[in-house]
Each structure stands twice: as structure tokens, then as C-alpha cells.
Motif scaffolding. Structure first.
Motif, PDB file in Angstrom:
ATOM      1  N   GLN A 148       0.827  -1.205   0.000  1.00 25.00           N
ATOM      2  CA  GLN A 148       0.000   0.000   0.000  1.00 25.00           C
ATOM      3  C   GLN A 148       0.859   1.252   0.000  1.00 25.00           C
ATOM      4  OE1 GLN A 148      -2.549   0.925  -1.308  1.00 25.00           O
ATOM      5  NE2 GLN A 148      -4.206   0.202   0.025  1.00 25.00           N
ATOM      6  N   ARG A 149       2.016   1.209   0.634  1.00 24.09           N
ATOM      7  CA  ARG A 149       2.933   2.347   0.586  1.00 24.09           C
ATOM      8  C   ARG A 149       3.454   2.574  -0.840  1.00 24.09           C
ATOM      9  NH1 ARG A 149       5.156   4.323   5.458  1.00 24.09           N
ATOM     10  NH2 ARG A 149       4.200   3.350   7.272  1.00 24.09           N
ATOM     11  N   VAL A 150       3.718   1.482  -1.549  1.00 21.44           N
ATOM     12  CA  VAL A 150       4.119   1.614  -2.958  1.00 21.44           C
ATOM     13  C   VAL A 150       2.984   2.246  -3.753  1.00 21.44           C
ATOM     14  CG1 VAL A 150       4.737   0.349  -5.067  1.00 21.44           C
ATOM     15  CG2 VAL A 150       5.729  -0.324  -2.873  1.00 21.44           C
ATOM     16  N   ALA A 151       1.750   1.806  -3.494  1.00 21.09           N
ATOM     17  CA  ALA A 151       0.593   2.362  -4.197  1.00 21.09           C
ATOM     18  C   ALA A 151       0.434   3.858  -3.897  1.00 21.09           C
ATOM     19  CB  ALA A 151      -0.672   1.602  -3.805  1.00 21.09           C
ATOM     20  N   ILE A 152       0.704   4.250  -2.656  1.00 22.89           N
ATOM     21  CA  ILE A 152       0.625   5.673  -2.292  1.00 22.89           C
ATOM     22  C   ILE A 152       1.720   6.458  -3.013  1.00 22.89           C
ATOM     23  CG2 ILE A 152       0.929   7.311  -0.384  1.00 22.89           C
ATOM     24  CD1 ILE A 152      -0.443   5.165   1.410  1.00 22.89           C
ATOM     25  N   ALA A 153       2.923   5.897  -3.044  1.00 23.25           N
ATOM     26  CA  ALA A 153       4.020   6.561  -3.762  1.00 23.25           C
ATOM     27  C   ALA A 153       3.676   6.718  -5.242  1.00 23.25           C
ATOM     28  CB  ALA A 153       5.310   5.757  -3.600  1.00 23.25           C
ATOM     29  N   ARG A 154       3.081   5.676  -5.826  1.00 23.41           N
ATOM     30  CA  ARG A 154       2.673   5.736  -7.234  1.00 23.41           C
ATOM     31  C   ARG A 154       1.626   6.830  -7.445  1.00 23.41           C
ATOM     32  NH1 ARG A 154      -0.291   0.495  -9.195  1.00 23.41           N
ATOM     33  NH2 ARG A 154      -1.719   1.325  -7.626  1.00 23.41           N
ATOM     34  N   ALA A 155       0.665   6.928  -6.527  1.00 17.34           N
ATOM     35  CA  ALA A 155      -0.370   7.954  -6.650  1.00 17.34           C
ATOM     36  C   ALA A 155       0.229   9.356  -6.567  1.00 17.34           C
ATOM     37  CB  ALA A 155      -1.425   7.760  -5.558  1.00 17.34           C
TER      38      ALA A 155
END
Length: 233
Positions: A148-155
Motif C-alpha cells: 500500500q505504501r508503494v501504491a501511495i508513492a505511485r499515486a
């Protein structure tokens, strides 16, 4: 930042029509952190799809950062999503065969940013979410919270105007959920506009405003005293 007026949406089901959104009026100012709540069938997913330009209303208007979102071609909608919006999903939606770094960099490819800058920016956002040491790891080598942290970074990497988070803690345990919400609070404190769709009351109270939907209408819209996420860890 977001201005919705008299929004209606219906879906055809056989010979019948299901009226899902029934005149939604809703606005979000720049820098707000808003929770959208509602039980299954309340219309929150439909509203999120319209906000995300994945669907279009039948009646009413939707303005995003001063631009009317209406009658968009698929290509224009994709361009606007890339320009205006960052998405975070319950299921993370990471590409399994790409590293964390490549996952974060992917939206920048569609912004025609050269590879060197893409990788530099992606790494800077992985550092921001505390995952620089995991940049080369594949999603299946990461925990749920790390994904989820990767997904937040991507966003964040696309530098969107608004982040739409759909049940972002739904697949996480309580401690990890609160750690993720602490990160969301930090990002919001830096000025980013964030909408969080959730069915979890404790998560909703970690935002600054709660909007409740029921049967396609907003029944309650109020500012709340924000609970700091780390107080729960």
C-alpha cells in the motif's frame, strides 16, 4: 477543487432502471481530507467512479480544478485522470512482474517524462513512504502495508491535484491501517487534497470531514475533530 451539482446516475437493469445517485451536491476545497461513507448500495462507489472519470453522470455537473468533466472521449478521460488524479485501491493494483520502483514510475511514462527523471522521481517518492531500501523488490516480496505504501508513492508520483483512495485500509490489519493513515495525514498536512472512501468509522475519523451517503443522497456532511492515526498504534 471539486464541485458537483445536482448529480444523477441511473443504470439499466433489464427493462428496469436503477436510480443510484439522486441529486448529489458536493464540493471539496483544495487541501481537504474527506471521508465518504455509506453501506453497500448507498452510491459511494458510483460517486467515486464519476469523480475518477471512470463513469459519467446522466444529469448534473462535475468540475475538477475549474475544468468541466463532461462528454470526454476515452483518450481525453485518460489524459485528465493522469493530469488531475492519483488512485489508491484496496487491492493495491500493482504489476506483479515489475519492481516497486517501476510500479511507482509507471504513471510518469504516460506523462512523457524521460526515463532518467521517471526513476529519480519514483525513488524520491519511495523514500517519502519509507521504502527506498525495497525499490528493487517485486510486489510478492512485500507485506500488505508495504504494497500500500508503494501504491501511495505511485499515486503521488504523478503530482495529481486530488488523490482518490478506495478502501485503502480494507485489506490491512488494524496496526498497519493506522500506519497507512498516518502517512495519508502527513501527505494531507503538506497540502494534498485527498478523498477516502471507507466503511470503517475509526478510519473516517482520521480525516477532517465525513460525508455520509444513503440510498443515493447525502444524509450528513460534517467536519470532525481529526483523530491522529498514531494515537491508535
Amino acid at each position: 477543487m471539486i464541485e458537483i451539482k445536482d448529480l444523477h446516475k441511473s443504470y439499466k437493469i433489464g427493462k428496469n432502471s436503477l436510480h443510484v445517485l439522486k441529486g448529489i451536491n458536493f464540493s471539496v476545497e483544495e487541501g481537504e481530507l474527506v471521508a465518504i461513507m455509506g453501506s453497500s448500495g448507498s452510491g459511494k462507489s458510483t460517486l467515486l467512479n464519476i469523480l475518477g472519470m471512470l463513469d459519467e453522470a446522466d444529469l448534473g455537473t462535475y468540475h475538477l480544478d475549474g475544468v468541466e468533466i463532461k462528454n470526454l472521449t476515452e483518450k481525453t478521460a485518460a489524459n485528465y485522470r493522469n493530469k488531475f488524479l492519483g488512485f489508491i485501491f484496496q487491492s493495491f493494483n500493482l504489476i506483479n512482474y515489475k519492481s516497486a520502483l517501476d510500479n511507482v514510475a509507471l504513471p510518469l511514462y504516460y506523462q512523457n517524462i524521460n526515463r532518467k527523471e521517471r526513476m529519480e522521481r519514483a525513488m524520491s517518492y519511495l523514500e517519502k513512504v519509507g521504502l527506498a531500501d525495497w525499490a528493487k523488490h517485486l510486489p510478492n516480496e512485500l507485506s500488505g502495508g508495504q504494497k500500500q505504501r508503494v501504491a501511495i508513492a505511485r499515486a503521488l508520483a504523478g503530482q495529481p491535484k486530488v488523490i482518490l483512495a478506495d478502501e485503502l485500509t480494507g485489506a490491512l490489519d488494524s496496526t498497519t491501517s493506522y500506519e497507512i493513515m498516518n502517512l495519508i495525514q502527513e501527505i494531507n498536512d503538506e497540502g494534498k487534497t485527498i478523498l477516502v472512501v471507507t466503511h470503517e468509522d475509526d478510519i473516517a475519523h482520521m480525516t477532517k470531514r465525513i460525508v455520509n451517503l444513503k440510498d443515493g443522497v447525502i444524509i450528513d456532511d460534517r467536519k470532525v475533530k481529526q483523530v491522529k492515526a498514531l494515537e491508535n498504534v
